[in-house]
Design a protein around this motif. Sequence first.
Motif, PDB file in Angstrom:
ATOM      1  N   UNK A  45     -26.240 -15.219  -5.629  1.00  0.00           N
ATOM      2  CA  UNK A  45     -27.325 -15.135  -4.667  1.00  0.00           C
ATOM      3  C   UNK A  45     -27.637 -13.680  -4.390  1.00  0.00           C
ATOM      4  N   UNK A  46     -28.880 -13.412  -4.021  1.00  0.00           N
ATOM      5  CA  UNK A  46     -29.275 -12.082  -3.593  1.00  0.00           C
ATOM      6  C   UNK A  46     -29.884 -12.209  -2.205  1.00  0.00           C
ATOM      7  N   UNK A  47     -29.370 -11.438  -1.272  1.00  0.00           N
ATOM      8  CA  UNK A  47     -29.885 -11.422   0.085  1.00  0.00           C
ATOM      9  C   UNK A  47     -30.610 -10.105   0.307  1.00  0.00           C
ATOM     10  N   UNK A  48     -31.752 -10.170   0.962  1.00  0.00           N
ATOM     11  CA  UNK A  48     -32.489  -8.962   1.294  1.00  0.00           C
ATOM     12  C   UNK A  48     -32.513  -8.824   2.804  1.00  0.00           C
ATOM     13  N   UNK A  49     -32.014  -7.697   3.282  1.00  0.00           N
ATOM     14  CA  UNK A  49     -32.042  -7.393   4.706  1.00  0.00           C
ATOM     15  C   UNK A  49     -33.456  -6.929   5.050  1.00  0.00           C
ATOM     16  N   UNK A  52     -33.804  -3.551   6.824  1.00  0.00           N
ATOM     17  CA  UNK A  52     -33.492  -2.332   6.075  1.00  0.00           C
ATOM     18  C   UNK A  52     -34.216  -2.254   4.748  1.00  0.00           C
ATOM     19  N   UNK A  53     -34.726  -3.425   4.237  1.00  0.00           N
ATOM     20  CA  UNK A  53     -35.375  -3.437   2.946  1.00  0.00           C
ATOM     21  C   UNK A  53     -34.406  -3.222   1.796  1.00  0.00           C
ATOM     22  N   UNK A  54     -33.153  -3.625   2.014  1.00  0.00           N
ATOM     23  CA  UNK A  54     -32.110  -3.393   1.018  1.00  0.00           C
ATOM     24  C   UNK A  54     -31.562  -4.728   0.531  1.00  0.00           C
ATOM     25  N   UNK A  55     -31.427  -4.867  -0.786  1.00  0.00           N
ATOM     26  CA  UNK A  55     -30.824  -6.083  -1.347  1.00  0.00           C
ATOM     27  C   UNK A  55     -29.318  -5.940  -1.388  1.00  0.00           C
ATOM     28  N   UNK A  56     -28.630  -7.058  -1.133  1.00  0.00           N
ATOM     29  CA  UNK A  56     -27.166  -7.049  -1.163  1.00  0.00           C
ATOM     30  C   UNK A  56     -26.710  -8.039  -2.213  1.00  0.00           C
TER      31      UNK A  56
END
Length: 56
Positions: A45-49, A52-56
């Motif tokens: 999975x990819x989560x985007x904050x 912050x506009x940052x993928x985790x």
Amino acid sequence: MTGIETGERARSQVDQLARKYTGGDYPPDAIKSERVILQVTPERQTFIDQKKGVAD
């Protein structure tokens, strides 16, 4: 793939969706092939904050 549903269970699911959005069952004459429901388990999975506009 985790599982597969066919037959009456898959057919009843399309009727449930049709009732939700149109108020009636899906027309039987509109079905041209067997209804199949595939259950898929993701490998990652990819989560985007959003803050912050940052993928985790």
